[in-house]
Design a protein around this motif. Structure first.
Motif, PDB file in Angstrom:
ATOM      1  N   LYS A 121       0.832  -1.197   0.000  1.00 18.32           N
ATOM      2  CA  LYS A 121       0.000   0.000   0.000  1.00 18.32           C
ATOM      3  C   LYS A 121       0.873   1.255   0.000  1.00 18.32           C
ATOM      4  O   LYS A 121       0.559   2.225  -0.697  1.00 18.32           O
ATOM      5  CB  LYS A 121      -0.926  -0.013   1.219  1.00 18.32           C
ATOM      6  CG  LYS A 121      -1.905   1.117   1.243  1.00 18.32           C
ATOM      7  CD  LYS A 121      -2.848   0.980   2.421  1.00 18.32           C
ATOM      8  CE  LYS A 121      -3.864   2.102   2.401  1.00 18.32           C
ATOM      9  NZ  LYS A 121      -4.822   1.973   3.484  1.00 18.32           N
ATOM     10  N   ASP A 122       1.970   1.229   0.754  1.00 11.69           N
ATOM     11  CA  ASP A 122       2.883   2.376   0.800  1.00 11.69           C
ATOM     12  C   ASP A 122       3.508   2.641  -0.566  1.00 11.69           C
ATOM     13  O   ASP A 122       3.668   3.796  -0.962  1.00 11.69           O
ATOM     14  CB  ASP A 122       3.990   2.146   1.831  1.00 11.69           C
ATOM     15  CG  ASP A 122       3.457   2.111   3.255  1.00 11.69           C
ATOM     16  OD1 ASP A 122       2.358   2.644   3.501  1.00 11.69           O
ATOM     17  OD2 ASP A 122       4.149   1.552   4.124  1.00 11.69           O
ATOM     18  N   ILE A 123       3.852   1.574  -1.269  1.00 12.50           N
ATOM     19  CA  ILE A 123       4.441   1.719  -2.600  1.00 12.50           C
ATOM     20  C   ILE A 123       3.420   2.349  -3.549  1.00 12.50           C
ATOM     21  O   ILE A 123       3.760   3.231  -4.337  1.00 12.50           O
ATOM     22  CB  ILE A 123       4.939   0.365  -3.129  1.00 12.50           C
ATOM     23  CG1 ILE A 123       6.184  -0.048  -2.342  1.00 12.50           C
ATOM     24  CG2 ILE A 123       5.230   0.413  -4.622  1.00 12.50           C
ATOM     25  CD1 ILE A 123       6.696  -1.415  -2.645  1.00 12.50           C
ATOM     26  N   ASN A 124       2.186   1.904  -3.462  1.00  5.71           N
ATOM     27  CA  ASN A 124       1.141   2.450  -4.329  1.00  5.71           C
ATOM     28  C   ASN A 124       0.946   3.947  -4.075  1.00  5.71           C
ATOM     29  O   ASN A 124       0.840   4.739  -5.011  1.00  5.71           O
ATOM     30  CB  ASN A 124      -0.163   1.688  -4.113  1.00  5.71           C
ATOM     31  CG  ASN A 124      -0.981   1.592  -5.369  1.00  5.71           C
ATOM     32  OD1 ASN A 124      -0.457   1.572  -6.469  1.00  5.71           O
ATOM     33  ND2 ASN A 124      -2.283   1.527  -5.197  1.00  5.71           N
ATOM     34  N   ILE A 125       0.935   4.340  -2.817  1.00  6.07           N
ATOM     35  CA  ILE A 125       0.786   5.753  -2.467  1.00  6.07           C
ATOM     36  C   ILE A 125       1.963   6.554  -2.998  1.00  6.07           C
ATOM     37  O   ILE A 125       1.784   7.635  -3.570  1.00  6.07           O
ATOM     38  CB  ILE A 125       0.630   5.922  -0.938  1.00  6.07           C
ATOM     39  CG1 ILE A 125      -0.718   5.349  -0.483  1.00  6.07           C
ATOM     40  CG2 ILE A 125       0.785   7.378  -0.523  1.00  6.07           C
ATOM     41  CD1 ILE A 125      -0.860   5.200   1.012  1.00  6.07           C
TER      42      ILE A 125
END
Length: 89
Positions: free
Chosen positions: A2-6
């Motif tokens: 999720k952090d990578i997507n953000i």
């Protein structure tokens, strides 16, 4: 993931606003480092790999306008792939 997507969303926005290739390079480096982890956990690796190559090639293109188009397509596809991976969990 999720952090990578953000972070990808932020890099895409920064690239679109500033047209600075440092954001494309940062996105490529981040996705390249994450490649092995993604390969081990997800079945849509062919799309991930294809778009990673697209992003890398966009950075190397002499024709910056075409490179910009390729980068935006590649990073948008990566965001979609990772989003689908998050939603399938």
């Amino acid at each position: 993931m999720k952090d990578i997507n953000i972070e990808l969303l932020e890099l895409k926005s920064s690239f679109l606003n500033q047209k600075d290739w440092k954001y494309a390079r940062k996105a490529y480096e981040m996705l390249n480092e994450f490649e092995d982890e993604y390969r081990n956990e997800h079945f849509e690796f062919a799309g991930y790999s294809e778009n990673l190559v697209r992003i890398k090639n966009s950075i190397l293109m002499v024709d910056r306008e075409n490179g910009e188009t390729q980068f935006i397509h590649g990073i948008s596809s990566m965001i979609d792939i990772i989003t689908r991976g998050l939603n399938s969990r």
